[in-house]
Scaffold this motif. Structure first.
Motif, PDB file in Angstrom:
ATOM      1  N   ASP A  72       1.114  -1.444   0.091  1.00 38.08           N
ATOM      2  CA  ASP A  72       0.122  -0.222   0.015  1.00 38.08           C
ATOM      3  C   ASP A  72       0.891   1.499   0.336  1.00 38.08           C
ATOM      4  O   ASP A  72       0.542   1.957  -0.722  1.00 38.08           O
ATOM      5  CB  ASP A  72      -0.911   0.008   1.095  1.00 38.08           C
ATOM      6  N   THR A  73       1.900   1.020   0.505  1.00 36.59           N
ATOM      7  CA  THR A  73       2.815   2.418   0.784  1.00 36.59           C
ATOM      8  C   THR A  73       3.959   2.130  -0.800  1.00 36.59           C
ATOM      9  O   THR A  73       3.515   3.895  -0.968  1.00 36.59           O
ATOM     10  CB  THR A  73       4.325   2.137   1.702  1.00 36.59           C
ATOM     11  N   TYR A  76       1.047   4.474  -2.506  1.00 36.99           N
ATOM     12  CA  TYR A  76       0.249   5.872  -2.518  1.00 36.99           C
ATOM     13  C   TYR A  76       2.266   6.257  -3.104  1.00 36.99           C
ATOM     14  O   TYR A  76       1.504   8.039  -3.697  1.00 36.99           O
ATOM     15  CB  TYR A  76       0.836   5.646  -1.245  1.00 36.99           C
ATOM     16  N   GLU A  80       1.776  10.075  -5.533  1.00 38.93           N
ATOM     17  CA  GLU A  80       2.212  11.207  -5.987  1.00 38.93           C
ATOM     18  C   GLU A  80       3.081  11.562  -4.962  1.00 38.93           C
ATOM     19  O   GLU A  80       3.170  12.552  -5.650  1.00 38.93           O
ATOM     20  CB  GLU A  80       2.077  10.973  -3.459  1.00 38.93           C
ATOM     21  N   SER A 146      -9.378   9.679   2.290  1.00 39.16           N
ATOM     22  CA  SER A 146      -7.814   9.980   1.665  1.00 39.16           C
ATOM     23  C   SER A 146      -7.326   8.588   0.856  1.00 39.16           C
ATOM     24  O   SER A 146      -7.318   7.934   2.225  1.00 39.16           O
ATOM     25  CB  SER A 146      -6.552  11.398   1.671  1.00 39.16           C
ATOM     26  N   VAL A 147      -6.379   8.308   0.076  1.00 41.73           N
ATOM     27  CA  VAL A 147      -5.607   7.251   0.619  1.00 41.73           C
ATOM     28  C   VAL A 147      -4.889   7.498   1.777  1.00 41.73           C
ATOM     29  O   VAL A 147      -4.708   5.810   2.417  1.00 41.73           O
ATOM     30  CB  VAL A 147      -4.896   7.077  -1.038  1.00 41.73           C
ATOM     31  N   LEU A 148      -4.204   8.941   2.011  1.00 43.65           N
ATOM     32  CA  LEU A 148      -3.118   8.625   3.211  1.00 43.65           C
ATOM     33  C   LEU A 148      -3.175   8.209   4.431  1.00 43.65           C
ATOM     34  O   LEU A 148      -3.414   7.856   5.441  1.00 43.65           O
ATOM     35  CB  LEU A 148      -2.374   9.908   3.439  1.00 43.65           C
ATOM     36  N   LEU A 151      -4.284   4.765   4.512  1.00 46.23           N
ATOM     37  CA  LEU A 151      -2.669   3.898   5.195  1.00 46.23           C
ATOM     38  C   LEU A 151      -1.973   4.282   6.189  1.00 46.23           C
ATOM     39  O   LEU A 151      -2.016   3.249   6.969  1.00 46.23           O
ATOM     40  CB  LEU A 151      -1.769   4.910   3.901  1.00 46.23           C
TER      41      LEU A 151
END
Length: 165
Positions: A72-73, A76, A80, A146-148, A151
């Motif tokens: 997942d990181t 991301y 980004e 958000s995705v963050l 995460l």
């Protein structure tokens, strides 16, 4: 299915370490262990999001494996950072050929959380409160959807077994 999704847990963690090593963000073993201990403490504290009030993270559904967190990181980072895709492609190829990051430490045994926090250092900070506790501080607004935010929820679930915030 993307190339990142097809990585095993161990490969995903190794790719994340290689990406950080290329950016010269990979710490020595002592610093990585120290950071991992701070993350473990911060996982039990509320997350502070600059400029917002209200929910700060999206809770993960149960426990999250370190490999899933690494994948997942990586996803991301590709979304980004424009420069991340070619670096990641090289890291994936190197990992599949058995080439790993510098041998200063084995990221699988230290804790993937340290790698995640280092990878997200422009968006996420680990800071000590006035009470001496560690907490996550996020530098993005509208984090909850958000995705963050997702995460960060998975990072916390990795350390709390899914019983965190």
């Amino acid at each position: 299915m993307s190339e990142v999704d097809s990585l095993t847990d161990e490969q995903a963690i190794a790719v994340l370490a290689l990406v950080l090593d290329r950016d010269r963000r990979l710490p020595d073993l002592a610093r990585a262990r120290q950071l991992d201990a701070q993350i473990r403490e911060a996982a039990g504290e509320p997350v502070e999001v600059e400029g917002t009030t209200g929910p700060s993270i999206v809770a993960a559904d149960g426990a999250v494996t370190p490999g899933a967190l690494a994948r997942d990181t990586l996803g991301y980072l590709v979304a980004e950072r424009l420069d991340a895709a070619p670096v990641m492609e090289r890291a994936i190829a190197m990992t599949r050929q058995g080439i790993s990051a510098s041998s200063r430490f084995d990221p699988v045994t230290v804790g993937v959380g340290a790698l995640v926090v280092l990878a997200l250092q422009t968006d996420l900070e680990l800071e000590r409160t006035t009470a001496g506790k560690w907490r996550f501080k996020v530098h993005k607004k509208a984090l909850s959807d958000s995705v963050l935010g997702k995460l960060l929820g998975k990072l916390i679930a990795t350390y709390t077994g899914g019983s965190g915030q």
